[in-house]
Design a protein around this motif. Structure first.
Motif, PDB file in Angstrom:
ATOM      1  N   ILE A  43       0.843  -1.200   0.000  1.00  0.00           N
ATOM      2  CA  ILE A  43       0.000   0.000   0.000  1.00  0.00           C
ATOM      3  C   ILE A  43       0.878   1.250   0.000  1.00  0.00           C
ATOM      4  CG2 ILE A  43      -1.614   1.373   1.379  1.00  0.00           C
ATOM      5  CD1 ILE A  43      -2.880  -1.310   2.282  1.00  0.00           C
ATOM      6  N   VAL A  44       1.835   1.290   0.919  1.00  0.00           N
ATOM      7  CA  VAL A  44       2.715   2.458   1.029  1.00  0.00           C
ATOM      8  C   VAL A  44       3.569   2.599  -0.235  1.00  0.00           C
ATOM      9  CG1 VAL A  44       4.647   3.479   2.312  1.00  0.00           C
ATOM     10  CG2 VAL A  44       2.727   2.446   3.536  1.00  0.00           C
ATOM     11  N   LEU A  45       4.094   1.497  -0.743  1.00  0.00           N
ATOM     12  CA  LEU A  45       4.901   1.535  -1.962  1.00  0.00           C
ATOM     13  C   LEU A  45       4.084   2.061  -3.138  1.00  0.00           C
ATOM     14  CD1 LEU A  45       7.602   0.893  -3.390  1.00  0.00           C
ATOM     15  CD2 LEU A  45       6.644  -1.353  -3.906  1.00  0.00           C
ATOM     16  N   SER A  46       2.871   1.562  -3.309  1.00  0.00           N
ATOM     17  CA  SER A  46       2.027   2.006  -4.423  1.00  0.00           C
ATOM     18  C   SER A  46       1.700   3.486  -4.314  1.00  0.00           C
ATOM     19  CB  SER A  46       0.735   1.181  -4.474  1.00  0.00           C
ATOM     20  OG  SER A  46       1.033  -0.167  -4.735  1.00  0.00           O
ATOM     21  N   VAL A  76       4.686   1.800 -11.066  1.00  0.00           N
ATOM     22  CA  VAL A  76       3.374   1.920 -10.410  1.00  0.00           C
ATOM     23  C   VAL A  76       2.458   0.800 -10.875  1.00  0.00           C
ATOM     24  CG1 VAL A  76       1.280   3.330 -10.266  1.00  0.00           C
ATOM     25  CG2 VAL A  76       3.496   4.409 -10.021  1.00  0.00           C
ATOM     26  N   SER A  77       2.437   0.535 -12.160  1.00  0.00           N
ATOM     27  CA  SER A  77       1.550  -0.501 -12.700  1.00  0.00           C
ATOM     28  C   SER A  77       1.830  -1.864 -12.080  1.00  0.00           C
ATOM     29  CB  SER A  77       1.698  -0.592 -14.219  1.00  0.00           C
ATOM     30  OG  SER A  77       1.363   0.621 -14.822  1.00  0.00           O
ATOM     31  N   LEU A  78       3.088  -2.237 -12.031  1.00  0.00           N
ATOM     32  CA  LEU A  78       3.429  -3.556 -11.488  1.00  0.00           C
ATOM     33  C   LEU A  78       3.230  -3.623  -9.979  1.00  0.00           C
ATOM     34  CD1 LEU A  78       6.488  -4.342 -13.745  1.00  0.00           C
ATOM     35  CD2 LEU A  78       4.223  -5.384 -13.840  1.00  0.00           C
ATOM     36  N   ALA A  79       3.512  -2.538  -9.279  1.00  0.00           N
ATOM     37  CA  ALA A  79       3.258  -2.514  -7.834  1.00  0.00           C
ATOM     38  C   ALA A  79       1.767  -2.655  -7.569  1.00  0.00           C
ATOM     39  CB  ALA A  79       3.798  -1.231  -7.211  1.00  0.00           C
ATOM     40  N   LEU A  80       0.935  -2.026  -8.395  1.00  0.00           N
ATOM     41  CA  LEU A  80      -0.517  -2.150  -8.227  1.00  0.00           C
ATOM     42  C   LEU A  80      -1.003  -3.566  -8.549  1.00  0.00           C
ATOM     43  CD1 LEU A  80      -1.744   1.284  -9.626  1.00  0.00           C
ATOM     44  CD2 LEU A  80      -1.800   0.507  -7.240  1.00  0.00           C
ATOM     45  N   VAL A  81      -0.359  -4.228  -9.490  1.00  0.00           N
ATOM     46  CA  VAL A  81      -0.703  -5.631  -9.780  1.00  0.00           C
ATOM     47  C   VAL A  81      -0.469  -6.474  -8.538  1.00  0.00           C
ATOM     48  CG1 VAL A  81       0.004  -7.703 -11.066  1.00  0.00           C
ATOM     49  CG2 VAL A  81      -0.353  -5.539 -12.274  1.00  0.00           C
ATOM     50  N   VAL A  82       0.707  -6.318  -7.927  1.00  0.00           N
ATOM     51  CA  VAL A  82       1.016  -7.086  -6.714  1.00  0.00           C
ATOM     52  C   VAL A  82       0.051  -6.718  -5.592  1.00  0.00           C
ATOM     53  CG1 VAL A  82       2.750  -7.600  -4.943  1.00  0.00           C
ATOM     54  CG2 VAL A  82       3.443  -7.362  -7.333  1.00  0.00           C
ATOM     55  N   LEU A  83      -0.210  -5.439  -5.406  1.00  0.00           N
ATOM     56  CA  LEU A  83      -1.144  -5.009  -4.367  1.00  0.00           C
ATOM     57  C   LEU A  83      -2.515  -5.635  -4.582  1.00  0.00           C
ATOM     58  CD1 LEU A  83      -1.883  -3.279  -1.912  1.00  0.00           C
ATOM     59  CD2 LEU A  83      -2.314  -1.371  -3.493  1.00  0.00           C
TER      60      LEU A  83
END
Length: 94
Positions: A43-46, A76-83
């Motif tokens: 969450i914080v990373l995204s 951002v896109s890949l971090a949101l995928v993981v999130l």
């Protein structure tokens, strides 16, 4: 020349950065387990990467250098995928 270098180096960085996310995305997909994965971290990373993307848009509009924006879009896109994976697994929907 500087713009050329900044943009082209950013492409390489974006590709290498994308490669680093693949093992985490694949593991979450394969195991459907979030053991040892911190939801708060993603969450914080995204959120932080979204701010960096906004900053990169400012850099692009003021300098015309788009490489930094390219990196941040991928990041951002890949971090949101993981999130999304973590949230879906946590809720039992994935």
């Amino acid at each position: 020349m500087t713009d050329f270098l900044l943009n082209n180096i950013s492409i390489v960085i974006g590709i290498l950065l994308a490669i680093t996310y693949i093992p985490q995305i694949a593991k979450l997909h394969r195991t459907r387990s979030i053991e040892g994965v911190s939801l708060l971290f993603w969450i914080v990373l995204s959120f932080t990467l979204s701010l960096a993307l906004i900053n990169s848009l400012v850099v692009f509009t003021s300098t015309g250098v788009w490489g930094y924006m390219f990196i941040e879009i991928i990041n951002v896109s890949l971090a949101l995928v993981v999130l999304c994976q973590v949230i879906a697994i946590k809720k039992g929907v994935y």
